[in-house]
Design an enzyme around this catalytic site. Sequence first.
Site: not given
Ligand SMILES: NC(=O)c1ccc[n+]([C@@H]2O[C@H](COP(=O)([O-])OP(=O)(O)OC[C@H]3O[C@@H](n4cnc5c(N)ncnc54)[C@H](O)[C@@H]3O)[C@@H](O)[C@H]2O)c1
Ligand SMILES: N[C@@H](CCC=O)C(=O)O
Length: 522
Positions: A294, A328
Site C-alpha cells: 500500500e 496517504c
Molecule cells: N496506502 C496506504 O494505506 C498508506 C498508508 C500510510 C502511509 N502511506 C504512504 O507511506 C508514505 C509515508 O511513510 P514512510 O515515510 O514511512 O514511507 P517509506 O516508504 O519511507 O517507509 C515505509 C517503511 O519502509 C521501510 N523501508 C525503507 N526502505 C526499505 C527497504 N529497502 N526495504 C524494506 N523496508 C524499507 C521504512 O523503514 C518504513 O518502515 C507516504 O508515501 C504515504 O502515502 C500509504
Molecule cells: N486510513 C487513513 C489514511 C492512512 C494513510 O496514511 C485515512 O483514511 O485517512
Amino acid sequence: MSIATTISPFANEPFVDFKLEENRQAMEAAIAKAKASLNAEYPLRIGAEKIFTEDKIKSVNPGNLDEVVGYVSKANRELAEKAMNVALETFETWKKVPAAERAGYLFKAAKLMRDRKHEFSATMILESGKNYAEADADTAEAIDFLEFYGREMLRLSNINETMPLTKVAGEDNKLRYIPLGVGIVIPPWNFPLAICVGMTAAAIVSGNTVLLKPASTTPVIAHKFVELMEEVGLPPGVINYIPGSGAEVGDYLTGHPKTRFVSFTGSKEVGLHISRLAAETAPGQIWIKRLVAEMGGKDGIVVDETADLDAAAQAIVASAFGFQGQKCSAGSRAFIVESVYDAVVEKVATLTKQLEIGLPELNYAAGPVIDQSSYRKILDYIEIGKEEGRLIAGGSKADGNGYYIQPTVFADVDGKARIMQEEIFGPVLAIGKAKDWREAIALYNDTEFGLTGSFFSKEEARIEEALETMHCGNLYVNRKCTGALVGAHPFGGFNMSGTDSKAGGHDYLLLFTQAKAVSVKE
Ligand SMILES: NC(=O)c1ccc[n+]([C@@H]2O[C@H](COP(=O)([O-])OP(=O)(O)OC[C@H]3O[C@@H](n4cnc5c(N)ncnc54)[C@H](O)[C@@H]3O)[C@@H](O)[C@H]2O)c1
Ligand SMILES: N[C@@H](CCC=O)C(=O)O
C-alpha cells in the site's frame, strides 16, 4: 455454543471528545506519564529473547527536538537471520493453534488497549507529533483492527457453514484457509500504531509468524504494541520485533528465500523497490512471494457550483492539513469550478490561516512534520509552489523547537504542475480551476496515484456519474477524503497507490492465507 456466537458484532471504537475537561485532563496526565519514560532503552524481541544492541535508533520528539522518546536497539543482518529462524520454527506450532484461540489474543489485546488508550495516544503525541484527536483516532483504529480481524478469522474458519461449496453426491467438500508462512511486516510512521497493529494482527491471526520492522522514526510505539501482545500471552516468536535500516535489514529479508510474504505500507519509491526485489527468486526459494504494497497518494477534492461551499471549504482544509498533511489520504489537491472558484479559495485561505501551530502535547491544530528530511523536502516543494501557483496562505517554516511548517495553500495551479502531481506528504495544498465539474473530475483523475477522493455537489445525477468516473480506491461524497473507518471504508488504492488490499475489509485476511480445497470420498 461456538465462540463465534459469543462475540458481539463488530462496532467502531468511539472517538474521545477532548472538548470535555475530564478527557483533556486524562490525556494531559497520560502525556506526563509517558514523559517519565523519555530516554528509555528498548530491546529487539526475537522469540523470548530481549536483545539490546550497541547500535541504536534515536527516536526524537519532532515537536521538541530536545526530547528523546527512546533509544531503540537496531537489528543487523545477523540478527535478522536469527529472527527469521525463530519465526520459521515458531510457525510450525503457531499454524496448528486453532483460529478461535489466535483470535482470542487479538480480542484480549483490544480490551487492554481500550483500557489504556490515552497511554498509547500519549506516546504517539510525543513520538510522531500528532495532536490529541489524531492520536486518539490512531489508537481507536488500532483497536478496531484487532477486533475486526479477530472476527474475520472466525468467519473464515467457519466459511463452510456460512458459504458451503456445491454439494456433490458421495463427497465431503470443504475449503480451508491455511496460513502462508513467515512474513515481513513493514509499516510506515504516519499511523504508527494503527497501521502497524493492523498489518501485524492480520498476518498473525491468519496463522503466520512475522518479523516486524517498524518505521525508524516511530519504533517506540511499535514496541509498546509488541509488549502488549506479550502481556496477553501471545507465544514468543509469533511477532519478532526487529527495528533496523530499510536498506540493510529490509532488503535482506525481502530477498530471503524463506520469506513467504511481505506486507508493506509506505512510499511509492520503496514499495516499487520491494516489489522488484520480492519478484526475484532466491536460490532455495520454492514459492512466489506474496506482496501486499500500500503506497502513496495525490488525493483530491472536486467541488461543483451546486455544492455547500462552506462544507466543501472545511473538508478541503481538514483533508489537506489533518496531521500536517502526512496522510496517504491527504487531500493535497482541490479542483473547483470557475463560477464558485474565488468564493471557495477565499474560504479555504481564511480557514487555513486560523489553524494555530504549536506543540502537539498542548493540542495545537497544526504540529510539526516528522523529521529533518521531510521538513527540508516540504520546504523545497513550497519554493517550487511559489513558481507554480499563487500563494494564498502560509509559505514558510514556522517557529518552534521542532519541524514546524505553516499550513500552505497555492491557488491557480495547473493540473500538470509538480505540486499537483508529486506526493509532498506535508501541509501543502494546491488548488486548480476547472471550467465545469466534468473538467474538474478529469483534472482530479490526471495522476499516477488513485487512493482517495471526494466529490462535493447537490446534484444526484452528477454524484452518480462522479461515483463512476472518479478513479480511486476510496471515494467519498460531500465529506472529507481522510478518516476511513475499519469495517465501513475498506482502505486501499489503485495504480501507483498500491495493490488495493482493502485494509479493514472482508477481503483483507485472504491476502495472508491460501485456500486449500479438500474433498473426501464418503
Ligand atoms: N496506502 C496506504 O494505506 C498508506 C498508508 C500510510 C502511509 N502511506 C504512504 O507511506 C508514505 C509515508 O511513510 P514512510 O515515510 O514511512 O514511507 P517509506 O516508504 O519511507 O517507509 C515505509 C517503511 O519502509 C521501510 N523501508 C525503507 N526502505 C526499505 C527497504 N529497502 N526495504 C524494506 N523496508 C524499507 C521504512 O523503514 C518504513 O518502515 C507516504 O508515501 C504515504 O502515502 C500509504
Ligand atoms: N486510513 C487513513 C489514511 C492512512 C494513510 O496514511 C485515512 O483514511 O485517512
